[in-house]
Structure formats: structure tokens, C-alpha cells
Motif scaffolding. Structure first.
Motif, PDB file in Angstrom:
ATOM      1  N   GLU A  50       0.835  -1.202   0.000  1.00 55.52           N
ATOM      2  CA  GLU A  50       0.000   0.000   0.000  1.00 55.52           C
ATOM      3  C   GLU A  50       0.871   1.253   0.000  1.00 55.52           C
ATOM      4  OE1 GLU A  50      -3.256   2.285  -0.411  1.00 55.52           O
ATOM      5  OE2 GLU A  50      -3.137   0.115  -0.605  1.00 55.52           O
ATOM      6  N   MET A  51       2.028   1.195   0.667  1.00 62.26           N
ATOM      7  CA  MET A  51       2.933   2.342   0.694  1.00 62.26           C
ATOM      8  C   MET A  51       3.409   2.693  -0.723  1.00 62.26           C
ATOM      9  SD  MET A  51       6.642   2.820   2.551  1.00 62.26           S
ATOM     10  CE  MET A  51       5.998   2.618   4.186  1.00 62.26           C
ATOM     11  N   ALA A  52       3.796   1.682  -1.486  1.00 66.60           N
ATOM     12  CA  ALA A  52       4.243   1.927  -2.864  1.00 66.60           C
ATOM     13  C   ALA A  52       3.092   2.473  -3.697  1.00 66.60           C
ATOM     14  CB  ALA A  52       4.782   0.641  -3.477  1.00 66.60           C
ATOM     15  N   ARG A  53       1.905   1.900  -3.541  1.00 63.20           N
ATOM     16  CA  ARG A  53       0.733   2.366  -4.304  1.00 63.20           C
ATOM     17  C   ARG A  53       0.448   3.838  -4.013  1.00 63.20           C
ATOM     18  NH1 ARG A  53      -3.360   0.171  -7.159  1.00 63.20           N
ATOM     19  NH2 ARG A  53      -2.616  -1.918  -6.728  1.00 63.20           N
ATOM     20  N   ARG A  54       0.385   4.190  -2.740  1.00 63.80           N
ATOM     21  CA  ARG A  54       0.114   5.592  -2.368  1.00 63.80           C
ATOM     22  C   ARG A  54       1.184   6.525  -2.932  1.00 63.80           C
ATOM     23  NH1 ARG A  54      -0.794   3.596   2.865  1.00 63.80           N
ATOM     24  NH2 ARG A  54       1.196   4.491   3.460  1.00 63.80           N
ATOM     25  N   PHE A  55       2.445   6.116  -2.800  1.00 64.25           N
ATOM     26  CA  PHE A  55       3.546   6.947  -3.281  1.00 64.25           C
ATOM     27  C   PHE A  55       3.411   7.233  -4.772  1.00 64.25           C
ATOM     28  CE2 PHE A  55       7.616   7.227  -5.440  1.00 64.25           C
ATOM     29  CZ  PHE A  55       8.165   8.345  -4.831  1.00 64.25           C
ATOM     30  N   PHE A  64      -0.060   0.565 -14.448  1.00 62.03           N
ATOM     31  CA  PHE A  64       0.113   0.053 -15.804  1.00 62.03           C
ATOM     32  C   PHE A  64      -0.243  -1.427 -15.844  1.00 62.03           C
ATOM     33  CE2 PHE A  64       3.178  -1.983 -18.811  1.00 62.03           C
ATOM     34  CZ  PHE A  64       2.572  -1.573 -19.979  1.00 62.03           C
ATOM     35  N   ARG A  65       0.250  -2.185 -14.841  1.00 62.14           N
ATOM     36  CA  ARG A  65      -0.030  -3.616 -14.812  1.00 62.14           C
ATOM     37  C   ARG A  65       0.113  -4.132 -13.384  1.00 62.14           C
ATOM     38  NH1 ARG A  65       3.266  -5.837 -19.022  1.00 62.14           N
ATOM     39  NH2 ARG A  65       1.522  -5.309 -20.336  1.00 62.14           N
ATOM     40  N   ASP A  66      -0.885  -4.884 -12.948  1.00 58.72           N
ATOM     41  CA  ASP A  66      -0.816  -5.607 -11.675  1.00 58.72           C
ATOM     42  C   ASP A  66      -0.318  -7.012 -11.959  1.00 58.72           C
ATOM     43  OD1 ASP A  66      -1.767  -4.093  -9.355  1.00 58.72           O
ATOM     44  OD2 ASP A  66      -3.645  -3.921 -10.464  1.00 58.72           O
ATOM     45  N   ASN A  67       0.726  -7.396 -11.259  1.00 60.92           N
ATOM     46  CA  ASN A  67       1.287  -8.738 -11.397  1.00 60.92           C
ATOM     47  C   ASN A  67       1.135  -9.461 -10.062  1.00 60.92           C
ATOM     48  OD1 ASN A  67       2.514  -8.054 -14.078  1.00 60.92           O
ATOM     49  ND2 ASN A  67       3.648  -6.644 -12.796  1.00 60.92           N
ATOM     50  N   GLN A  68       1.442 -10.734 -10.035  1.00 57.22           N
ATOM     51  CA  GLN A  68       1.272 -11.500  -8.808  1.00 57.22           C
ATOM     52  C   GLN A  68       2.146 -10.959  -7.673  1.00 57.22           C
ATOM     53  OE1 GLN A  68       1.860 -15.696  -9.270  1.00 57.22           O
ATOM     54  NE2 GLN A  68       1.182 -16.157  -7.205  1.00 57.22           N
ATOM     55  N   GLU A  69       3.390 -10.611  -7.972  1.00 49.87           N
ATOM     56  CA  GLU A  69       4.310 -10.184  -6.926  1.00 49.87           C
ATOM     57  C   GLU A  69       4.780  -8.739  -7.059  1.00 49.87           C
ATOM     58  OE1 GLU A  69       7.465 -12.971  -6.356  1.00 49.87           O
ATOM     59  OE2 GLU A  69       6.104 -14.682  -6.483  1.00 49.87           O
ATOM     60  N   THR A  70       4.388  -8.059  -8.109  1.00 42.35           N
ATOM     61  CA  THR A  70       4.804  -6.668  -8.341  1.00 42.35           C
ATOM     62  C   THR A  70       3.663  -5.878  -8.968  1.00 42.35           C
ATOM     63  OG1 THR A  70       5.633  -7.118 -10.572  1.00 42.35           O
ATOM     64  CG2 THR A  70       7.220  -7.330  -8.744  1.00 42.35           C
ATOM     65  N   VAL A  71       3.838  -4.579  -8.984  1.00 41.70           N
ATOM     66  CA  VAL A  71       2.930  -3.692  -9.711  1.00 41.70           C
ATOM     67  C   VAL A  71       3.798  -2.782 -10.567  1.00 41.70           C
ATOM     68  CG1 VAL A  71       1.176  -1.883  -9.547  1.00 41.70           C
ATOM     69  CG2 VAL A  71       1.235  -3.708  -7.837  1.00 41.70           C
ATOM     70  N   ASN A  72       3.410  -2.602 -11.808  1.00 46.12           N
ATOM     71  CA  ASN A  72       4.088  -1.656 -12.686  1.00 46.12           C
ATOM     72  C   ASN A  72       3.265  -0.388 -12.731  1.00 46.12           C
ATOM     73  OD1 ASN A  72       4.465  -4.533 -14.406  1.00 46.12           O
ATOM     74  ND2 ASN A  72       6.303  -3.402 -13.878  1.00 46.12           N
ATOM     75  N   TYR A  73       3.906   0.731 -12.398  1.00 47.31           N
ATOM     76  CA  TYR A  73       3.283   2.049 -12.503  1.00 47.31           C
ATOM     77  C   TYR A  73       3.944   2.757 -13.665  1.00 47.31           C
ATOM     78  CZ  TYR A  73       1.605   1.067  -7.812  1.00 47.31           C
ATOM     79  OH  TYR A  73       0.999   0.492  -6.728  1.00 47.31           O
TER      80      TYR A  73
END
Length: 77
Positions: A50-55, A64-73
Motif C-alpha cells: 500500500e505504501m508503494a501504491r500511495r507513493f 500500468f499492470r498488476d502482477n502477482q508479486e509486483t505492480v508496474n506504474y
């Protein structure tokens, strides 16, 4: 390579100083745009926290893409 790359990928951005992460991203994007004009996309490889998402969302990125272990912004600049 047959062509110039057009994507820069940020692996990680972290700082204990408030506002420094944003400055790191924007300064780096401006540097890349000045020195590698073929690069026109800026993507992160970020944890699914959630910290990375908010940032990233607070600083102008979109998911850009939600992955199983990462998110691409992607920073649309």
C-alpha cells in the motif's frame, strides 16, 4: 540493437527524507529525457504494498499492470 530503446524502468525508489523519492524520480526522468530523447515511457517495478501504491499514485503515476508479486506504474510525462 536495431533501434533506440523507448522505455526506462525504475527498479526501486526509496528514501527516508520526505519528498526525496519524488525528487529522485522527477530529476531522473528529466535527465533521461535530456540525454536519451528516444525514451518516452517511464515504468516502475514496484512491490505490491500500500505504501508503494500511495507513493506512485500521489506522484502522478497510473497503474500500468498488476502482477502477482509486483505492480508496474507508469509515469505519464
Amino acid at each position: 540493437m536495431d533501434h533506440e530503446p523507448n522505455v526506462a524502468v525504475f527498479y526501486t525508489i526509496w528514501s527516508y527524507k520526505p519528498g526525496a523519492g519524488r525528487d529522485l524520480i522527477l530529476t531522473t526522468v528529466n535527465y533521461i529525457k535530456s540525454n536519451k530523447p528516444s525514451i518516452n515511457r517511464f515504468i516502475t517495478l514496484s512491490p505490491t504494498t500500500e505504501m508503494a501504491r500511495r507513493f506512485h499514485l500521489k506522484n502522478g503515476a497510473v497503474v500500468f499492470r498488476d502482477n502477482q508479486e509486483t505492480v508496474n506504474y507508469e509515469y505519464v510525462i
